[in-house]
Design a protein around this motif. Structure first.
Motif, PDB file in Angstrom:
ATOM      1  N   PHE A   1     -21.144  -2.569 -53.081  1.00  6.18           N
ATOM      2  CA  PHE A   1     -20.691  -3.230 -51.865  1.00  6.18           C
ATOM      3  C   PHE A   1     -19.626  -4.287 -52.148  1.00  6.18           C
ATOM      4  CE2 PHE A   1     -24.496  -2.536 -48.761  1.00  6.18           C
ATOM      5  CZ  PHE A   1     -24.402  -1.177 -48.973  1.00  6.18           C
ATOM      6  N   ALA A   2     -19.752  -4.965 -53.281  1.00  2.80           N
ATOM      7  CA  ALA A   2     -18.802  -6.026 -53.611  1.00  2.80           C
ATOM      8  C   ALA A   2     -17.387  -5.488 -53.770  1.00  2.80           C
ATOM      9  CB  ALA A   2     -19.233  -6.753 -54.883  1.00  2.80           C
ATOM     10  N   SER A   3     -17.257  -4.228 -54.175  1.00  6.60           N
ATOM     11  CA  SER A   3     -15.927  -3.640 -54.339  1.00  6.60           C
ATOM     12  C   SER A   3     -15.246  -3.413 -52.999  1.00  6.60           C
ATOM     13  CB  SER A   3     -16.027  -2.311 -55.098  1.00  6.60           C
ATOM     14  OG  SER A   3     -16.685  -1.321 -54.321  1.00  6.60           O
ATOM     15  N   VAL A   4     -16.044  -3.370 -51.921  1.00  6.85           N
ATOM     16  CA  VAL A   4     -15.496  -3.192 -50.575  1.00  6.85           C
ATOM     17  C   VAL A   4     -15.155  -4.539 -49.951  1.00  6.85           C
ATOM     18  CG1 VAL A   4     -15.923  -2.300 -48.252  1.00  6.85           C
ATOM     19  CG2 VAL A   4     -16.802  -1.069 -50.257  1.00  6.85           C
ATOM     20  N   VAL A   5     -16.066  -5.499 -50.063  1.00  5.23           N
ATOM     21  CA  VAL A   5     -15.848  -6.790 -49.402  1.00  5.23           C
ATOM     22  C   VAL A   5     -14.905  -7.694 -50.179  1.00  5.23           C
ATOM     23  CG1 VAL A   5     -18.079  -6.683 -48.258  1.00  5.23           C
ATOM     24  CG2 VAL A   5     -17.914  -7.818 -50.464  1.00  5.23           C
ATOM     25  N   GLY A   6     -14.792  -7.487 -51.517  1.00  4.13           N
ATOM     26  CA  GLY A   6     -13.881  -8.300 -52.321  1.00  4.13           C
ATOM     27  C   GLY A   6     -14.193  -9.785 -52.210  1.00  4.13           C
ATOM     28  N   ASP A   7     -13.164 -10.578 -51.951  1.00  7.94           N
ATOM     29  CA  ASP A   7     -13.329 -12.032 -51.834  1.00  7.94           C
ATOM     30  C   ASP A   7     -13.648 -12.467 -50.409  1.00  7.94           C
ATOM     31  OD1 ASP A   7     -12.723 -12.336 -54.538  1.00  7.94           O
ATOM     32  OD2 ASP A   7     -10.567 -12.478 -54.138  1.00  7.94           O
ATOM     33  N   GLU A   8     -13.776 -11.497 -49.515  1.00 10.74           N
ATOM     34  CA  GLU A   8     -14.007 -11.805 -48.097  1.00 10.74           C
ATOM     35  C   GLU A   8     -15.306 -12.585 -47.880  1.00 10.74           C
ATOM     36  OE1 GLU A   8     -15.328  -9.158 -44.245  1.00 10.74           O
ATOM     37  OE2 GLU A   8     -13.907  -8.272 -45.658  1.00 10.74           O
ATOM     38  N   ILE A   9     -16.361 -12.135 -48.524  1.00 14.41           N
ATOM     39  CA  ILE A   9     -17.679 -12.772 -48.408  1.00 14.41           C
ATOM     40  C   ILE A   9     -18.522 -12.289 -49.571  1.00 14.41           C
ATOM     41  CG2 ILE A   9     -18.540 -10.916 -46.916  1.00 14.41           C
ATOM     42  CD1 ILE A   9     -20.274 -12.995 -45.498  1.00 14.41           C
ATOM     43  N   SER A  10     -19.366 -13.135 -50.108  1.00 16.55           N
ATOM     44  CA  SER A  10     -20.144 -12.746 -51.281  1.00 16.55           C
ATOM     45  C   SER A  10     -21.608 -12.488 -50.979  1.00 16.55           C
ATOM     46  CB  SER A  10     -20.041 -13.835 -52.366  1.00 16.55           C
ATOM     47  OG  SER A  10     -20.545 -15.076 -51.875  1.00 16.55           O
ATOM     48  N   THR A  11     -22.133 -13.068 -49.898  1.00 17.47           N
ATOM     49  CA  THR A  11     -23.555 -12.919 -49.598  1.00 17.47           C
ATOM     50  C   THR A  11     -23.809 -12.654 -48.117  1.00 17.47           C
ATOM     51  OG1 THR A  11     -23.930 -15.284 -49.148  1.00 17.47           O
ATOM     52  CG2 THR A  11     -24.117 -14.553 -51.446  1.00 17.47           C
ATOM     53  N   PHE A  12     -24.986 -12.122 -47.837  1.00 17.86           N
ATOM     54  CA  PHE A  12     -25.484 -12.027 -46.474  1.00 17.86           C
ATOM     55  C   PHE A  12     -26.821 -12.751 -46.426  1.00 17.86           C
ATOM     56  CE2 PHE A  12     -27.073  -8.284 -48.702  1.00 17.86           C
ATOM     57  CZ  PHE A  12     -28.420  -8.283 -48.372  1.00 17.86           C
ATOM     58  N   THR A  13     -27.273 -13.100 -45.229  1.00 19.19           N
ATOM     59  CA  THR A  13     -28.499 -13.875 -45.107  1.00 19.19           C
ATOM     60  C   THR A  13     -29.466 -13.228 -44.115  1.00 19.19           C
ATOM     61  OG1 THR A  13     -27.494 -15.266 -43.395  1.00 19.19           O
ATOM     62  CG2 THR A  13     -27.413 -16.075 -45.679  1.00 19.19           C
ATOM     63  N   LEU A  14     -30.744 -13.478 -44.332  1.00 17.86           N
ATOM     64  CA  LEU A  14     -31.807 -13.132 -43.395  1.00 17.86           C
ATOM     65  C   LEU A  14     -32.309 -14.450 -42.835  1.00 17.86           C
ATOM     66  CD1 LEU A  14     -33.700 -10.951 -42.165  1.00 17.86           C
ATOM     67  CD2 LEU A  14     -35.218 -11.319 -44.129  1.00 17.86           C
TER      68      LEU A  14
END
Length: 227
Positions: free
Chosen positions: A208-221
């Motif tokens: 997934f990191a290869s798609v989002v790049g520097d856009e965002i590093s984490t998601f939250t619950l």
């Protein structure tokens, strides 16, 4: 959400959410028309709970945003079984992702509740973003949850069925996968219980990191009480 706007709202989410949302892009959903068609079944099913919300441009009577919300009940596997009937792997993958993230924090046990209201999909058409629409959708959803928690049946049927007050949610939950929604969550009093790195997830060998790049590093619950 009403029956009159349901079909338009479901179609709108294709352009407002599934073609832009972070996890959807990581799974390749924007280019998978068959998977997108199956996901319309998911949003339609969620709307039948009677707790979803839409935003309308009053000048055009056009649906420009929506929060498809789902009432989740402890030990109810009906929704997972629904997704298991699909054929498209990307459609199944997004439901699997949500289920895996939800399993990281058992809200039912940890919060002592038997029903919760979930922000399943929240989206605004690109032309209407950065105008506070998504925040208003979330605020309206919270008010619906609060009314239900107080015993006021504000559910709105989209298919003619009579909706009972029960089950009554005690908390509202969400997976926030972009910085904008994280900001909304913070403003609306949500509490972060899980934060995961996108680099820890992959689909068909693509991280997934290869798609989002520097856009965002984490998601939250996250969650908040409906008091």
């Amino acid at each position: 959400m009403t029956a009159a706007y349901l079909e338009e709202a479901v179609s709108m989410m294709d352009a407002a959410f599934f073609r832009h949302e972070t996890v959807s892009r990581c799974l390749g959903l924007p280019n998978d028309t068959a998977a997108l068609a199956e996901l319309k079944q998911l949003t339609t099913a969620a709307a039948k709970d009677g707790v979803s919300v839409i935003a309308i441009d009053k000048t055009t009577n056009k649906v420009i945003g929506a929060a498809f919300n789902k009432l989740q009940v402890k030990d109810d596997t009906a929704f997972a079984n629904f997704a298991n009937s699909w054929k498209q792997k990307r459609a199944k993958a997004i439901v699997k992702f949500m289920a895996e993230v939800d399993s990281l924090y058992n809200f039912f046990d940890k919060c002592g509740v038997d029903c919760l209201l979930e922000f399943m999909f929240v989206g605004t058409l690109p032309a209407y973003r950065k105008k506070g629409v998504a925040k208003k959708l979330c605020e309206a959803s919270i008010e619906i949850g609060k009314d239900l928690a107080r015993g006021v049946n504000v559910k709105r049927s989209v298919d003619g069925r009579k909706l009972r007050l029960e089950p009554v949610p005690k908390i509202i939950t969400a997976i926030f996968s972009c910085e904008a929604t994280k900001v909304i969550g913070k403003k609306l009093g949500f509490k972060v219980v899980v934060e995961e790195k996108f680099e820890e997830y992959e689909f068909e060998g693509r991280n997934f990191a290869s798609v989002v790049g520097d856009e965002i590093s984490t998601f939250t619950l996250e969650y908040r009480d409906l008091k």
